[in-house]
Scaffold this active site. Structure first.
Site, PDB file in Angstrom:
ATOM      1  CE  LYS A 235      -2.753   3.598   1.194  1.00 34.22           C
ATOM      2  NZ  LYS A 235      -2.055   4.128   0.882  1.00 34.22           N
TER       3      LYS A 235
ATOM      4  CD  GLU B  72      13.009   0.801   9.848  1.00 36.09           C
ATOM      5  OE1 GLU B  72      13.467   1.565  11.053  1.00 36.09           O
ATOM      6  OE2 GLU B  72      13.892  -0.556   9.473  1.00 36.09           O
TER       7      GLU B  72
ATOM      8  CB  CYS C 131      12.952   8.912   8.243  1.00 36.43           C
ATOM      9  SG  CYS C 131      13.986   7.417   7.350  1.00 36.43           S
TER      10      CYS C 131
ATOM     11  CD  GLU D  45      10.013  12.318  11.605  1.00 36.01           C
ATOM     12  OE1 GLU D  45       8.936  12.270  12.036  1.00 36.01           O
ATOM     13  OE2 GLU D  45      11.043  12.057  10.175  1.00 36.01           O
TER      14      GLU D  45
END
Ligand code: NAD
Length: 477
Positions: free
Chosen positions: A171, A246, A280, A379
Site C-alpha cells: 500500500k 520504521e 526520517c 519531527e
C-alpha cells in the site's frame, strides 16, 4: 489514469472511485489513482495466497534471486523514465530522483544475490536424533510505505520479502504511488508470476487500515508516522503477527571542538536539506561544543544562505515539499520558533518565477534553540536545522538522547576514545562517526529504538525479519 496492480494485472478499484494526484510543483492535478478499499485489498491478499500455492511458491531460492536481479537490471534500463515519474510525483530535484532509482535497483540486486545465501542449520542434540532448523517464508507480507522516497521504500521493503519467498501486498502513500505501480509492471515483464507482487492504491484510513487488519496477512512492514505506526501495531497484535515499524526521527549531530569543520559543515548541511528535509533520518538537531559554536554557526550560515529551492527540472538543492499539509507543518514550526524569539541565523532562497501554488518552503538555520522547544523535539520533516550548544561530553550525550526518537545520530570528533564512548552512549539504530548519510547503504542494518520503531530492514537482517524458522526434530534411533 494510473492503475493498481493485482494478480499480475493493471486494474481500477472495484468501486471505480479515484483520487486526484496533485503536483507539488504547482498544486495542480496531473493524474488519477484508483481509490482502493476493502474489496481491492481482499483481492490482493487472495492473489498473494494463490501465488504462494502456485508458481511463485514452487520457485527455488536461486530462481527467485534471478528474477530479483533481472528486475534490478530492468529498473536500470528504465532509469530515466522512473526518475522522471518520481520527480513529478514528489517534486524532488532530478539529481535526487536519479539517485533514488539507482538505490531502488541496488535493493533488487543485493537481495537477488542474497536469496540463496540464507541457510538453515543443524543442531547437535541427543543420541538418535537429527535436528534441522529450516528457514521459511512468512507467507503474505504487507508493506505500507510513505511518500518521501516511494521508489526506495518500495525496494527496501519488498526486495528482502520476495527474496525469502513471501508474496507481497503493497500500500503506497496516496501522495506518491506512481513509481511503485510502474515497478510492479516491470516485474511482470521480467517474469514474476501473477500475485507475487500486488499494489493497492488508496487512502491510508481505508486501504491501509484494511490491509493492516486483514486476517490473511502474516507480517507487516510499516514505514511512516508514529501515530499510524501505533495503529498498525495494534492491528498486528489483534492478528498475532509480527510487524516492523520504521517511524520518525530527530537525529542529532554531536560536534566536539576538535572537529574538522571543513569536512563537517557541508555534510551536516546536506544531511538536513536533502529531499527538502523530508527524510526520517534527516540530521535535524545540531549539538555543538561551546568553544567552536560561533565559528560553526558562521560557516553554516554561509552555506544555508546559498541554498536554492526550485522545481525538479531546475535541479537545485531543494524542491517543493510533497503537499499542502507538509508546507503548513514546516511554516507552523517556523512561526513557533519566531514566537519564542529563537534567532534565524540564515535562510535559503526560492528561485524566481516559481508557480504561486507550489508547496515551497524556505530552508532555515535556527540558533540557540532551547533543547525542550518543539523545534528541537518534534519531527518537522522539512529543511529546518535546530542548533544548540553544550559544554561537557556528558552534556552532549544527554542532549543527543533528549528526544523521544532514536533513529540515527552522528558524532564528530578526532578523539578515538571519545568517538567510541559517545557512539556507544547514544540511543539510536545507526551512529555515524565523522560522516552522515541518510539511512546508510543498502547493506547496512537499519531501524530505530525508542519511538523511532523496532525491527530491522536493510542488510542481511531484513532477510531474517521477513522469514521464520521451523525446527524439525527427527528421531532415527
Ligand atoms: P503516514 O504515517 O501518514 O503514512 C504512511 C503510510 O501509511 C501511507 O501509505 C499511508 O497511506 C498509510 N496510512 C495512513 N493511515 C493509515 C492507517 N490508519 N492504517 C494503515 N495505513 C495507514 O506517514 P507519511 O506522512 O506518509 O510519511 C512521513 C513519516 O514517515 C515521517 O514520520 C517519517 O519519519 C516516516 N518515515 C520513516 C522512515 C524510516 O525508515 N524510519 C522512512 C521514511 C519515512
Amino acid at each position: 489514469m494510473a492503475k493498481m496492480f493485482i494478480h499480475g494485472e493493471s486494474v481500477n478499484a472495484v468501486s471505480g472511485q479515484v483520487l486526484d494526484v496533485l503536483s507539488p510543483v504547482d498544486g495542480q492535478k496531473f493524474d488519477d489513482i484508483p481509490r482502493g478499499d476493502k474489496a481491492d485489498v481482499d483481492l490482493a491478499v487472495q492473489a498473494a495466497h494463490a501465488a504462494l500455492d502456485g508458481a511463485w511458491g514452487k520457485m527455488t531460492a536461486l530462481e527467485r534471486g534471478r528474477l530479483l536481479m533481472k528486475l534490478g537490471e530492468k529498473v536500470l534500463a528504465h532509469h530515466a523514465e522512473l526518475a522522471q515519474l518520481e520527480a513529478r510525483d514528489t517534486g524532488k530535484p532530478m539529481a535526487t530522483a536519479n539517485a533514488d532509482i539507482t538505490v531502488l535497483a541496488r535493493y533488487f540486486e543485493f537481495y537477488g544475490a542474497a536469496a540463496d545465501k540464507i541457510h538453515g542449520h543443524v543442531i547437535p542434540f541427543l543420541n538418535g536424533y537429527n535436528v534441522t532448523v529450516l528457514r521459511e517464508p512468512l507467507g503474505v507480507t504487507a508493506h505500507i510505505i510513505p511518500w518521501n522516497y516511494p521508489a526506495q521504500m518500495l525496494g527496501r521493503s519488498i526486495a528482502p520479502a520476495l527474496a525469502m519467498g513471501n508474496a507481497v501486498v503493497v500500500k503506497p502513500a496516496e501522495d506518491a504511488c506512481l513509481s511503485p505501480i510502474r515497478v510492479a509492471e516491470l516485474a511482470r515483464e521480467v517474469g514474476f508470476p501473477p500475485g507475487a507482487i500486488n499494489i493497492v492504491t488508496g487512502l491510508g484510513e481505508e486501504a491501509g487500515a484494511h490491509l493492516s487488519q486483514h486476517p490473511g496477512i502474516n507480517f507487516i512492514s510499516f514505514t511512516g508516522s508514529n501515530e499510524v505506526g501505533v495503529l498498525v501495531q495494534q492491528a498486528a497484535a489483534k492478528n498475532v503477527i509480527k510487524c516492523v515499524l520504521e517511524l520518525g526521527g530527530k537525529s542529532p549531530h554531536v560536534v566536539f571542538d576538535d572537529t574538522d569543520l571543513d569536512r563537517a559543515v557541508p555534510i551536516i548541511t546536506r544531511g538536513i536539506i536533502a529531499n527538502t528535509g523530508q527524510t526520517c533520518t534527516a540530521g535535524s538537531r545540531l549539538i555543538v561544543q561551546k568553544r567552536i559554536y560561533p565559528e560553526m554557526m558562521e560557516r553554516l550560515a554561509k552555506q544555508f544562505s546559498q541554498i536554492k529551492v526550485g522545481t525538479p527540472e531546475m535541479d537545485l538543492d531543494c524542491g517543493p515539499v510533497v503537499n499542502l499539509a507538509q508546507q503548513q507543518r514546516v511554516r507552523h514550526y517556523l512561526a513557533e520558533a519566531q514566537k519564542s524569539g529563537i534567532p534565524v541565523l540564515a535562510q535559503g532562497s526560492l528561485a524566481s518565477g516559481l508557480p504561486a501554488d507550489g508547496y515551497y518552503v524556505t530552508p532555515t538555520l535556527l540558533g540557540d534553540v532551547p533543547p525542550q522547544h518543539c523545534v528541537a523535539q518534534d519531527e518537522i520533516f522539512g529543511p529546518v536545522l535546530a542548533a544548540m550548544s553544550f559544554d561537557t561530553e556528558e552534556e552532549g550525550i544527554r542532549l543527543a538522547n533528549s528526544t523521544a526518537y532514536g533513529l540515527m545520530a552522528a558524532v564528530w570528533s578526532e578523539n578515538g576514545g571519545r568517538q567510541q564512548r559517545v557512539s556507544k552512549a547514544i540511543k539510536a539504530g545507526q551512529v555515524y562517526i565523522n560522516g552522515f548519510g541518510a539511512g546508510g547503504g543498502v547493506e547496512l542494518p537499519f531501524g530505530g529504538v525508542k519511538r523511532s520503531g523496532h525491527g530491522r530492514e536493510k542488510g542481511f537482517m531484513a532477510l531474517e525479519e521477513m522469514s521464520t524458522t521451523k525446527t524439525v526434530i527427527n528421531y532415527h534411533g
